[in-house]
Design an enzyme around this catalytic site. Structure first.
Site, short mmCIF file in Angstrom:
data_model
loop_
_atom_site.label_atom_id
_atom_site.label_comp_id
_atom_site.label_asym_id
_atom_site.label_seq_id
_atom_site.Cartn_x
_atom_site.Cartn_y
_atom_site.Cartn_z
N ARG A 283 0.30 -1.38 -0.38
CA ARG A 283 0.31 0.20 -0.23
C ARG A 283 1.01 1.20 0.06
NH1 ARG A 283 -4.78 -2.12 4.45
NH2 ARG A 283 -6.37 -3.20 2.56
N LYS B 279 -20.16 -17.91 -0.58
CA LYS B 279 -21.36 -17.99 -0.52
C LYS B 279 -22.40 -16.64 -1.46
CE LYS B 279 -21.49 -19.05 4.36
NZ LYS B 279 -22.23 -17.87 5.75
N GLY C 3 -10.50 -9.99 -1.67
CA GLY C 3 -9.25 -10.22 -0.51
C GLY C 3 -8.41 -11.90 -1.77
N GLY D 17 -13.18 -3.96 -0.32
CA GLY D 17 -15.02 -3.37 0.32
C GLY D 17 -15.12 -2.21 -0.97
P1 ADP Z 1 -13.06 -12.97 -2.10
O1 ADP Z 1 -12.56 -12.68 -0.92
O2 ADP Z 1 -11.91 -12.75 -2.93
O3 ADP Z 1 -13.88 -11.75 -2.14
P2 ADP Z 1 -14.79 -14.68 -0.82
O4 ADP Z 1 -14.35 -14.57 0.32
O5 ADP Z 1 -16.59 -14.37 -1.29
O6 ADP Z 1 -13.18 -13.85 -1.95
O7 ADP Z 1 -14.38 -16.11 -1.20
C1 ADP Z 1 -13.20 -17.23 -0.81
C2 ADP Z 1 -13.43 -18.23 -0.01
O8 ADP Z 1 -14.56 -19.40 -1.31
C3 ADP Z 1 -11.85 -19.01 -0.18
O9 ADP Z 1 -11.21 -19.42 1.13
C4 ADP Z 1 -12.30 -20.22 -0.61
O10 ADP Z 1 -12.04 -22.08 -0.07
C5 ADP Z 1 -13.78 -20.62 -0.73
N1 ADP Z 1 -14.91 -21.74 -2.03
C6 ADP Z 1 -14.61 -21.91 -2.94
N2 ADP Z 1 -15.40 -22.43 -3.27
C7 ADP Z 1 -15.65 -23.40 -2.19
C8 ADP Z 1 -16.65 -24.18 -2.51
N3 ADP Z 1 -16.77 -25.41 -3.68
N4 ADP Z 1 -16.64 -24.74 -0.62
C9 ADP Z 1 -16.09 -24.51 -0.32
N5 ADP Z 1 -15.56 -23.23 0.51
C10 ADP Z 1 -15.67 -22.55 -1.55
#
Ligand code: ADP
Ligand code: MG
Length: 399
Positions: A38, A199, A357, A380
């Site tokens: 950063r 999710k 992230g 965010g």
């Molecule tokens: P970002 O931080 O890039 O926005 P998220 O926080 O929404 O991404 O999601 C990342 C998480 O989703 C990771 O920790 C990954 O392990 C989990 N994940 C991805 N696919 C699956 C799955 N099929 N079942 C459970 N967890 C999953």
């Protein structure tokens, strides 16, 4: 995106005082900065202003001190790391407004840099209190915002100040806004979006916005399971939000109406236990998942088909990994698609913008982050932008 003022629009600023909002919310361990990304992002703006002879006062927040002073959250801790990156001595000022700052300005010579104390030590910051913003503005001649990552918050140092002083986007902010505009604001078509992650509930607004914006919506990760369940697929023990299948169907209907093709996996990688290389690991059609199995990654056939989709596209925006990439071999789909997107970007047929992230971590893991057109580390703010929201810190910079 409306036009915004940038550093190129500055006149003569020699001897003038620049209040520059940067992101110094740095990862620390035992009082040491463990990652200076950063600071390096803010360096071009700081250098640009010091070379023009401005006196640079850096504004930033650190942690969540909730309007109180806290010795463990003082920005004095980051002074050394900033000095190292910009190759210049940096003064620390333990206040953000008032006489102490005015005296510091008197001591600074043109081209000097100071860091003011953590903006969140004062309640007026998060309240965007106009009196607080006025007190900060009193010591400056103009304002520069180089912290896109904080632009989704309407705080005194991210929004209020832009209303009181001539306001400009810094170099990082400018690069981010231009990249995001190329990806979703004014993209070359066809446009694909990859949305993955754990999710659906965390990214409902993202999905709703994207179906009206993109030609191809590729859904992977845990959230694909909710969509598969909505289509009547038995996803076994997979992570799945069964209470959101109605919402998933609404999103599919909206996509249909706006001519957006939604891609869900048709083969998947499953296992009975969530561990590295489990003995129960297998690949199967989505209709063959057993009651005691979990979907942990998108399958190889779907990955190949998705690669072909990307080859027909000119723009890609990506948030969320395709599988549980932190655990092998459930990183395969994410890594394979990341490599395809990176190769197309390198060839020049695809503009690829990614953020989030875990997404940034996954692309680094795939070893292709440098080949993407732009990687946002904003978290965010990146997600709110993907939701199609106007970010207050950006809106305040509009011409
Ligand atoms: P970002 O931080 O890039 O926005 P998220 O926080 O929404 O991404 O999601 C990342 C998480 O989703 C990771 O920790 C990954 O392990 C989990 N994940 C991805 N696919 C699956 C799955 N099929 N079942 C459970 N967890 C999953
Ligand atoms: Mg995450």
């Amino acid at each position: 995106m409306s036009a915004f003022r940038k550093l190129d629009d500055l006149g003569d600023v020699s001897g003038k005082v620049a209040l520059v909002r940067v992101d110094l919310n740095l990862p620390m361990r035992d009082g040491d900065v463990t990652d200076d990304t950063r600071i390096r992002a803010a360096a071009p703006t700081i250098r640009d202003l010091t070379e023009k002879g401005a006196k640079v006062l850096l504004l930033a927040h650190f942690g969540r001190p909730k309007g109180e002073r806290s010795s463990t959250m003082s920005l004095s801790m980051v002074v050394g790391a900033v000095e190292e990156v910009i190759g210049k001595e940096v003064m620390f000022v333990p206040e953000i407004a008032g006489d102490v700052v005015a005296q510091a300005v008197g001591i600074l010579r043109p081209g000097d840099v100071a860091i003011l104390e953590n903006s969140r030590f004062w309640k007026g910051e998060e309240k965007n209190d106009p009196e607080f913003a006025k007190a900060i503005a009193a010591n400056g001649d103009f304002y520069v915002n180089d912290a896109f990552s904080a632009a989704h918050r309407a705080h005194a140092t991210t929004e209020g100040l832009a209303r009181l002083l001539p306001a400009y986007a810094g170099r990082s902010m400018q690069a981010e806004l231009e990249a995001l505009d190329k990806a979703l604001g004014n993209p070359e078509k066809p446009v694909a979006a990859i949305v993955g992650g754990a999710k659906v509930s965390s990214k409902l607004d993202v999905l709703k916005h994207l179906v009206g914006q993109v030609d191809h919506l590729i859904i992977g990760g845990g959230m694909a399971n909710t969509f598969l369940a909505a289509k009547g697929v038995d996803v076994g023990k997979s992570l799945c939000e069964h209470d959101l299948t109605g919402t998933a169907n609404e999103i599919l209907d909206a996509a249909d109406k706006s001519g957006c093709t939604v891609h869900l996996p048709y083969d998947v990688v499953v296992a009975k236990e969530f561990a590295a290389n489990p003995s129960s690991l297998r690949t199967c059609n989505v209709h063959e998942v057993a009651a005691d199995e979990m979907i942990l990654d998108v399958g190889p056939q779907a990955v190949e088909a998705l690669g072909d989709v990307l080859k027909t596209c000119r723009t890609l925006v990506w948030n969320g990994p395709m599988g549980a990439f932190e655990t092998e071999p459930f990183d395969m789909a994410t890594v394979a698609l990341a490599r395809t997107a990176a190769a197309l970007s390198k060839e020049g047929t695809l503009t690829s913008v990614a953020g989030g992230g875990d997404t940034v971590a996954a692309l680094n893991h795939a070893g292709v982050a440098e080949d993407f057109s732009y990687i946002s580390t904003a978290g965010g703010a990146f997600l709110e932008w993907m939701e199609g929201r106007e970010l207050p810190g950006v809106a305040a910079l509009a011409k």
